[in-house]
Design a protein around this motif. Structure first.
Motif, short mmCIF file in Angstrom:
data_model
loop_
_atom_site.label_atom_id
_atom_site.label_comp_id
_atom_site.label_asym_id
_atom_site.label_seq_id
_atom_site.Cartn_x
_atom_site.Cartn_y
_atom_site.Cartn_z
N SER A 18 0.84 -1.05 -0.09
CA SER A 18 0.09 0.00 -0.14
C SER A 18 0.85 1.10 -0.09
O SER A 18 2.07 1.04 0.46
N TYR A 19 0.21 2.41 -0.42
CA TYR A 19 0.86 3.79 -0.41
C TYR A 19 0.83 4.17 1.12
O TYR A 19 -0.35 4.45 1.26
N ASP A 20 1.79 4.94 1.53
CA ASP A 20 1.58 5.48 2.74
C ASP A 20 2.26 6.78 2.49
O ASP A 20 3.32 7.29 2.34
N ARG A 21 1.07 7.68 2.45
CA ARG A 21 1.30 9.16 2.36
C ARG A 21 2.24 9.77 3.24
O ARG A 21 2.73 10.95 3.01
N THR A 22 2.04 9.61 4.47
CA THR A 22 2.57 10.14 5.63
C THR A 22 4.15 10.13 5.41
O THR A 22 4.93 10.87 5.68
N ARG A 23 4.51 8.61 5.05
CA ARG A 23 5.85 8.44 4.81
C ARG A 23 6.34 8.81 3.23
O ARG A 23 7.60 8.65 3.19
N HIS A 24 5.50 9.00 2.60
CA HIS A 24 5.96 9.09 1.08
C HIS A 24 6.77 7.88 0.70
O HIS A 24 7.70 7.85 0.01
#
Length: 62
Positions: free
Chosen positions: A10-16
């Motif tokens: 999955s893509y984690d927006r907070t960690r980019h």
């Protein structure tokens, strides 16, 4: 030896970064690969398009 039989990511927006999981026997470990590293693999990935980063990750999984 760490194995990566779980193809969930999955893509984690907070960690980019793209998050994925590996297993060492019964232990699960979470890993991240940052946008910058994925952009080196796929230079045309757009910074605000998480599907571009997931595609870059998927294209380079062994």
């Amino acid at each position: 030896m760490i194995e990566f039989p779980n193809y969930s990511r999955s893509y984690d927006r907070t960690r980019h970064a793209v998050r994925f999981w590996g297993y060492d026997s019964a232990l699960e470990a979470s890993f991240f690969i940052e946008d910058d590293a994925l952009r080196r693999l796929q230079p045309d990935a757009h910074p605000n398009n998480e599907s571009d980063f997931l595609n870059a990750f998927d294209s380079n999984v062994m």
